[in-house]
Design a protein around this motif. Structure first.
Motif, PDB file in Angstrom:
ATOM      1  N   LYS A 110      -1.567  -2.090  -1.182  1.00 26.85           N
ATOM      2  CA  LYS A 110      -0.436  -2.970  -0.891  1.00 26.85           C
ATOM      3  C   LYS A 110      -0.903  -4.240  -0.183  1.00 26.85           C
ATOM      4  O   LYS A 110      -0.384  -5.338  -0.429  1.00 26.85           O
ATOM      5  N   ASP A 111      -1.884  -4.110   0.714  1.00 30.25           N
ATOM      6  CA  ASP A 111      -2.432  -5.262   1.444  1.00 30.25           C
ATOM      7  C   ASP A 111      -3.450  -6.047   0.617  1.00 30.25           C
ATOM      8  O   ASP A 111      -3.981  -7.052   1.099  1.00 30.25           O
ATOM      9  N   LEU A 134      -1.719   1.860   1.344  1.00 33.36           N
ATOM     10  CA  LEU A 134      -1.579   0.706   2.241  1.00 33.36           C
ATOM     11  C   LEU A 134      -2.617  -0.366   1.908  1.00 33.36           C
ATOM     12  O   LEU A 134      -2.302  -1.565   1.891  1.00 33.36           O
TER      13      LEU A 134
END
Length: 384
Positions: A141-142, A138
């Motif tokens: 991805k961010d 995550l």
């Protein structure tokens, strides 16, 4: 600093109040763990008519099995996420009163992670690493590098403590996976094979190396490779490349090299995909084109692309293979894609056969070139 925002079906995990000031950018990060798991029952929808088996339809059995898998996955991920949160809370408690500048901050975080994980490693939930990996994905991805760095420090601490509990040859594989330079790996293997000991690293710190057998190291790496490469999708190509390098370098350091009888393990029948690809390479002149073909396949493209349909795919025509050199497949099923470990194993088997028969010529030279180029490409993939 950290809050978990689950779906409506999940219990809320208490958030952690930000305790670090903006002057500590490595630690000051706000993040979320959206738990992409649902506890909603009967999510399985049968796509074909069912039939009765012992009083219970097959579709109902599949649905119940799917629900059980989802529930256990959900529980493991939730418990793991709670434990990661707890680790972060304890790290904050250790670090909040420290007066440190930006230069010493990362070292302090690493020490705190080692201390906290050291006390908890024996009580780790099975879903801890799964939740940690999910959080790292995550963060990536961010594009939140600070959050990702903090999580990776925790992961490194866990792996370090788990490695110490492993047999010597497994510990060595862990060390080799974190050694980018080929020359350093070879020196490490030499020292390990000589019985290990305490040595000084380049930065002056003392490193304890266990004594281990080169054959055990090569075989353990090969076993791990087999587990990864027989899956429809390779989960981590960097790790895969590192394991291939470790296996090949350990084997090469043994007395007989690729002809050493201890290396005569693994498959006895050469795999279709690898043979077809090797045949194509040998038919071409060594050079840039062949090197690009090898690079693409090692990266999981072209003949090395993962099978998207999975292990239990349908029985469509895509499952059938043309076999070796265009002949019909023995099994009638589509073989796995070309895998780095199996490909180099195939090259070594063919080379071993050529050398054992005292057959010299262009083919042997070509295969040696393919072998060396593949190792160079895997080195770039493994530590780029």
């Amino acid at each position: 600093m950290f809050s978990m925002i689950p779906t409506a079906a999940l219990p809320r995990v208490p958030s952690i109040t930000p305790l670090f000031s903006p002057t500590r950018p490595f630690l000051h990060c706000h993040w979320h763990l959206p738990m992409a798991v649902t506890s909603r029952k009967h999510s399985f929808i049968p796509m074909s008519s069912s039939y009765q088996v012992g009083g219970t339809s097959k579709s109902v059995q599949q649905e119940q099995s799917g629900d059980d898998d989802n529930t256990s996955h959900y529980e493991a991920l939730l418990k793991g996420g709670e434990q990661v949160t707890s680790v972060l809370q304890e790290m904050i408690t250790l670090l909040e009163d420290m007066d440190m500048d930006e230069a010493s901050e990362q070292v302090a975080v690493e020490l705190a992670a080692q201390g906290v994980i050291g006390k908890r490693v024996d009580q780790m939930e099975s879903g801890f690493m799964m939740a940690l990996d999910y959080m790292i994905q995550l963060a990536e991805k961010d594009q939140d590098d600070k959050r990702k760095s903090l999580l990776e420090v925790i992961k490194e601490a866990v792996l370090s403590h788990l490695t110490k509990k492993c047999p010597p040859h497994v510990q060595v594989i862990g060390l080799l996976c974190r050694t980018p330079q080929k020359e350093s790996r070879q020196e490490l293997l030499r020292r390990v094979a000589a019985g290990g000991g305490v040595f000084k690293s380049e930065n002056g710190t003392k490193v304890h190396l266990p004594g281990a057998n080169l054959n055990d190291i090569a075989n353990q790496a090969d076993d791990l490779l087999e587990t990864m490469e027989t899956r429809p999708v390779v989960p981590d190509r960097k790790l895969l490349a590192r394991l291939v390098l470790i296996r090949e370098e350990a084997r090469n350091m043994m007395g007989g090299g690729i002809l050493d009888e201890r290396n005569d393990r693994g498959f006895n029948t050469l795999p279709e995909s690898e043979v077809n690809f090797l045949t194509k390479l040998v038919a071409m002149k060594p050079g840039k084109t062949v090197q690009e073909m090898i690079t693409n396949v090692m990266q999981g493209k072209d003949e090395g692309a993962d099978n998207s349909e999975g292990e239990e795919g349908d029985s469509s025509s895509e499952k059938f293979s043309g076999g070796i050199a265009g002949r019909s497949s023995v099994t009638g099923r589509k073989p796995l894609p070309v895998r780095p470990g199996m490909f180099l194993e195939t090259v070594s088997k063919v080379l071993g056969g050529i050398y054992a028969g005292n057959i010299s010529g262009i083919t042997a030279q070509h295969l040696e070139w393919v072998h060396q180029k593949t190792l160079q490409i895997l080195q770039e993939i493994a530590f780029s």
